[in-house]
Design a protein around this motif. Sequence first.
Motif, PDB file in Angstrom:
ATOM      1  N   ARG A   1     -49.647 -75.776  44.996  1.00  0.00           N
ATOM      2  CA  ARG A   1     -50.457 -74.573  45.169  1.00  0.00           C
ATOM      3  C   ARG A   1     -49.913 -73.460  44.274  1.00  0.00           C
ATOM      4  O   ARG A   1     -48.770 -73.509  43.819  1.00  0.00           O
TER       5      ARG A   1
ATOM      6  N   PHE B   1     -55.113 -77.029  52.293  1.00  0.00           N
ATOM      7  CA  PHE B   1     -54.008 -76.907  51.349  1.00  0.00           C
ATOM      8  C   PHE B   1     -53.603 -78.201  50.646  1.00  0.00           C
ATOM      9  O   PHE B   1     -52.851 -78.175  49.674  1.00  0.00           O
TER      10      PHE B   1
ATOM     11  N   GLU C   1     -55.478 -73.742  43.002  1.00  0.00           N
ATOM     12  CA  GLU C   1     -55.888 -72.756  43.985  1.00  0.00           C
ATOM     13  C   GLU C   1     -56.758 -73.489  44.991  1.00  0.00           C
ATOM     14  O   GLU C   1     -57.936 -73.759  44.743  1.00  0.00           O
ATOM     15  N   THR C   2     -56.171 -73.851  46.106  1.00  0.00           N
ATOM     16  CA  THR C   2     -56.859 -74.687  47.083  1.00  0.00           C
ATOM     17  C   THR C   2     -57.889 -73.879  47.870  1.00  0.00           C
ATOM     18  O   THR C   2     -57.935 -72.653  47.807  1.00  0.00           O
TER      19      THR C   2
ATOM     20  N   ASP D   1     -56.445 -71.224  49.922  1.00  0.00           N
ATOM     21  CA  ASP D   1     -55.972 -70.058  49.173  1.00  0.00           C
ATOM     22  C   ASP D   1     -57.135 -69.180  48.741  1.00  0.00           C
ATOM     23  O   ASP D   1     -57.016 -67.953  48.682  1.00  0.00           O
TER      24      ASP D   1
END
Length: 331
Positions: free
Chosen positions: A11, A63, A42-43, A46
């Motif tokens: 991440r 995530f 960028e999950t 996020d």
Amino acid sequence: MAGQTLRIGTRKTAMAMAQTEEVARLLRASASDLIVEIVRFETRGDQDQTSKLLRHGGKGGAFVAEIREAMRAGELQAAMHSLKDVPGNEETPGLVIGATLPRDAATDCLVVRPGLSLESFRASRGKGFKIGTNAVRRAAYLRRLFPEATVIHFRGAADTRIAKLDRGDKQRLPDGGEVGPADALVMACSGLERIGRASRIAYDFPVDEMLPSVGQGIVAVECAANDFATRARLAKIENAASRLAAEAEREVLWVLNGHCNSPIAGHATFAGSEMILRASVLDETGDRFIEASRTGAADRPRELGRAVGLELLDKGAAEIIARTRPEETDE
């Protein structure tokens, strides 16, 4: 394998990057000719700083899922995860945890806003204070420890949450409303230490007060099960004690079939050749609390985890977990 490049996904957050840099450092130290390339993602968790993680399928969907997809597609050879974010109640076909790093602090801590003293918080027993967290386990424990405080939904990466706390920002909710601002946050000690913010720890909850999340403080490196070259590289940075603790704690999750909305905690410690495993299940209000603790051979962690999980079931854990299981929804 000389001169090969190993691409590891992670991440974009400051904490994830710090953890991945440590993995890369250990890998480079184990093979001087290895080139480690870090690929940042960028999950969904996020990108969406408002919704509860349940909307994305829990921590795994929020995530972990996208990084795993890239690894299965051959874009990566490995992926770094905080083990507490990796679902423990489901199979992961084709993937294995190739290495676990030495465990960092597993406990949770209280971070207070500037101008608020820990003494005033304690004196009031939390009355009138808003405590932010996104973890159902932490929320359940907080409602048990500080029944007069208000526990509010609070999202963001570790550094983002602290910034929001210090600025007095409110937290947006999925329905468009807002809560807060928060007076304090509950966070993982290890996360604050990783990003150089350990000075913000106002109080470190002992495990007798707040039992940690399963796998908390353990960095795991995942890879494809049939990628034996990567597995051989990862084996060089494996920490045996972390692996044993992880297997015991995650076996509890497997036995309980716990999901992302279940307030389940578990923590293993060592005493010579023996392992002590404690685990608990709480309802979301913190009113009902079930705990089990057993000691067994450290080299048989899953057997110990299974025994603890079955004891929790005997004490009524299944009923609590069933009540917290989310219904099917499009939201």
